[in-house]
Write an enzyme that holds these catalytic residues in place. Structure first.
Site, short mmCIF file in Angstrom:
data_model
loop_
_atom_site.label_atom_id
_atom_site.label_comp_id
_atom_site.label_asym_id
_atom_site.label_seq_id
_atom_site.Cartn_x
_atom_site.Cartn_y
_atom_site.Cartn_z
N HIS A 1 8.77 -30.86 32.68
CA HIS A 1 9.03 -32.30 32.63
C HIS A 1 8.57 -32.93 31.31
O HIS A 1 7.78 -33.87 31.28
CB HIS A 1 8.50 -33.06 33.86
CG HIS A 1 7.14 -32.69 34.36
ND1 HIS A 1 5.99 -32.81 33.63
CD2 HIS A 1 6.76 -32.20 35.57
CE1 HIS A 1 4.97 -32.42 34.35
NE2 HIS A 1 5.40 -32.04 35.52
N HIS B 1 -0.08 -30.17 47.70
CA HIS B 1 0.57 -31.02 46.71
C HIS B 1 2.07 -30.86 46.88
O HIS B 1 2.59 -29.74 46.88
CB HIS B 1 0.11 -30.58 45.31
CG HIS B 1 0.70 -31.35 44.18
ND1 HIS B 1 1.11 -32.66 44.29
CD2 HIS B 1 0.94 -31.00 42.88
CE1 HIS B 1 1.57 -33.07 43.12
NE2 HIS B 1 1.49 -32.07 42.25
N GLU C 1 4.63 -31.81 44.94
CA GLU C 1 5.54 -31.73 43.79
C GLU C 1 6.37 -30.46 43.88
O GLU C 1 5.94 -29.42 44.37
CB GLU C 1 4.74 -31.76 42.49
CG GLU C 1 5.61 -31.99 41.27
CD GLU C 1 4.82 -32.23 40.00
OE1 GLU C 1 5.46 -32.51 38.97
OE2 GLU C 1 3.58 -32.13 40.04
N ASP D 1 7.36 -28.07 42.03
CA ASP D 1 6.97 -26.75 41.54
C ASP D 1 6.10 -26.01 42.54
O ASP D 1 5.89 -24.79 42.41
CB ASP D 1 6.27 -26.84 40.17
CG ASP D 1 5.15 -27.85 40.13
OD1 ASP D 1 5.24 -28.89 40.81
OD2 ASP D 1 4.18 -27.64 39.39
N HIS E 1 -2.50 -34.93 40.70
CA HIS E 1 -2.08 -36.08 39.92
C HIS E 1 -0.95 -36.84 40.61
O HIS E 1 -0.22 -37.61 39.98
CB HIS E 1 -1.64 -35.65 38.52
CG HIS E 1 -0.44 -34.72 38.53
ND1 HIS E 1 0.71 -35.02 37.82
CD2 HIS E 1 -0.19 -33.57 39.18
CE1 HIS E 1 1.59 -34.05 38.00
NE2 HIS E 1 1.07 -33.17 38.82
N ASP F 1 -3.26 -29.02 41.70
CA ASP F 1 -3.08 -29.07 40.24
C ASP F 1 -4.37 -29.30 39.48
O ASP F 1 -4.39 -29.19 38.25
CB ASP F 1 -2.06 -30.16 39.88
CG ASP F 1 -0.63 -29.64 39.92
OD1 ASP F 1 -0.43 -28.45 40.20
OD2 ASP F 1 0.30 -30.43 39.66
N TYR G 1 -3.40 -28.73 29.17
CA TYR G 1 -2.94 -29.12 30.51
C TYR G 1 -3.53 -30.48 30.90
O TYR G 1 -2.82 -31.38 31.37
CB TYR G 1 -3.37 -28.04 31.49
CG TYR G 1 -2.95 -28.22 32.92
CD1 TYR G 1 -1.79 -27.64 33.41
CD2 TYR G 1 -3.74 -28.95 33.81
CE1 TYR G 1 -1.42 -27.78 34.74
CE2 TYR G 1 -3.38 -29.10 35.14
CZ TYR G 1 -2.22 -28.52 35.60
OH TYR G 1 -1.86 -28.66 36.91
N HIS H 1 -1.80 -23.65 39.32
CA HIS H 1 -1.24 -23.10 38.09
C HIS H 1 -2.32 -22.32 37.35
O HIS H 1 -3.47 -22.76 37.29
CB HIS H 1 -0.75 -24.21 37.14
CG HIS H 1 0.45 -24.94 37.59
ND1 HIS H 1 1.69 -24.35 37.73
CD2 HIS H 1 0.63 -26.25 37.91
CE1 HIS H 1 2.57 -25.27 38.12
NE2 HIS H 1 1.95 -26.41 38.25
#
Length: 399
Positions: free
Chosen positions: A24, A78, A80, A82, A144, A163, A191, A226
């Site tokens: 992104h 989370h 999101e 991904d 986040h 994250d 990051y 990650h």
């Protein structure tokens, strides 16, 4: 594909994305991972999933431990994409009727993203029994996304941190002790700077709670969504976050610019030299060959960011406008700014850069510097004065 054992009955079963280069708008030159974890207890639990397209990789790893159909429940820390994009396909293999636990806002996010997937979404309470052990939960809103939460396997001291404490790296290494801090340190800062900077205030409060509650002392391993698993010294990455949330400036300046016919470049070089001579660590960042996310990482710990642009069609150069738009969203604090640039006949860009830096809350100790046509050595007094003024402001800021 093989799972990786973290502790007895706890496995990494995620996916490695060696090819991704844009996350992104954030450059990921070393790829990334989508970490997911399997805990084998009386109730076999999958913690987080993977991006769409990597479902088979996760299921292949799980199958080396247990039949995926024997998984009893899934925890989504989370929502999101991904980490959740593969959830509908994975639940078909696990069983659509089985519960997917998330925070209350996570249930809303997953429900919105997968409205026709038939998922059995349930909001977690304070804890979730796995049989012999249990997971406890802590909401971490805005690390986040609003739905984010930590899951803690208390008996093992394993924090599943979504994250938080992550980094983007596709490699054959899964653990921090397999790589030196000289490798993972810059990746972790990159990051943080590009993803978490806007949320330093809530992150700071969460870190305070982690310490004051005694949770920090109980953490033996941190498993983010990650990058690397922190098993050698999880306190080290916690220390970094406690430092980074302060956004305390260092004796450093970053010169960010683009150029059309090298005149703005000439000014950038002179500024770089002026600041270096004044004793300021200085980074020269041309937007022609440096991605905005890499520039942002250089800017994170800098006291000063000076931005240069030529004028084109009465506007900033497109790459400079793009950088400033990206940086604005990150909401940097404690920054000194400056603007400069060359022009042929109108010269609006430096004023526009100065105004943008002011709107972003940067301290501006000097007016913008503009030069018409091609500057010669004798024409650079304004640039030198900007460098001198900014150097003095940096020294005061870091004193």
């Amino acid at each position: 594909m093989d799972p990786i054992k973290i502790l007895d009955n706890v496995y990494w079963v995620g996916a490695v994305d060696y090819d991704i280069r844009d996350f992104h708008g954030y450059l990921t030159p070393k790829g990334s991972t989508y970490n997911a974890y399997l805990v084998v207890d009386d109730k076999i639990t999958l913690i987080d999933t993977v991006r769409h397209g990597f479902e088979e990789e996760l299921l292949s790893r799980v199958a080396k431990v247990v039949d995926p159909a024997k998984i009893d429940q899934v925890v989504s820390n989370h929502a999101e994409m991904d980490h959740s994009g593969g959830l509908p396909e994975i639940m078909k293999a696990i069983g659509l009727s089985k519960p997917v636990y998330a925070s209350k806002l996570g249930v809303q996010a997953l429900g919105g993203q997968f409205q026709n997937a038939g998922l059995n979404l349930q909001a977690v309470g304070a804890s979730l029994s796995l049989g012999k052990e249990e997971l406890t939960f802590m909401e971490t809103r805005m690390i986040h996304w609003p739905d984010s939460m930590f899951s803690f396997l208390a008996a093992r001291g394993i924090l599943f941190s979504q994250d938080g404490f992550g980094l983007h790296l596709a490699s054959t290494q899964r653990f921090d002790d397999e790589l030196g801090e000289n490798v993972w340190g810059p990746l972790a800062l990159n990051y943080f700077a590009n993803i978490l900077t806007p949320y330093t205030a809530p992150i700071s409060k969460i870190l305070e709670t982690v310490v004051s509650s005694g949770l920090a002392a109980r953490i033996k391993i941190i498993c983010p969504d990650h990058g690397l698993i922190w098993r050698k010294d999880p306190g080290r990455i916690l220390q970094h976050y406690q430092e980074w949330v302060q956004q305390k400036p260092k004796n450093k300046a970053v010169i960010v610019f683009d150029t059309m016919w090298h005149s703005t470049e000439f000014m950038a070089r002179e500024l770089t030299d002026c600041l270096r001579v004044a004793g300021i660590e200085t980074r020269y960042q041309s937007l022609k060959n440096t991605h905005r996310s890499q520039v942002v990482t250089e800017c994170y710990e800098a006291a000063a960011v000076l931005v240069g642009s030529p004028t084109i069609n009465n506007q900033m150069f497109p790459s400079v406008a793009d950088f400033l738009n990206y940086a604005r969203g990150l909401k940097f604090k404690n920054k000194i700014g400056g603007a400069f640039g060359s022009y042929g006949w109108s010269g609006e860009a430096p004023k526009q850069v100065q105004a943008e830096l002011a709107a972003m809350g940067y301290q501006l100790p000097a007016p913008e510097v503009r030069f018409k046509w091609v500057p010669l050595e004798k024409d650079l007094d304004g640039v030198r004065q900007l460098g001198k003024t900014v150097a003095e402001a940096v020294k005061k800021a870091v004193a």
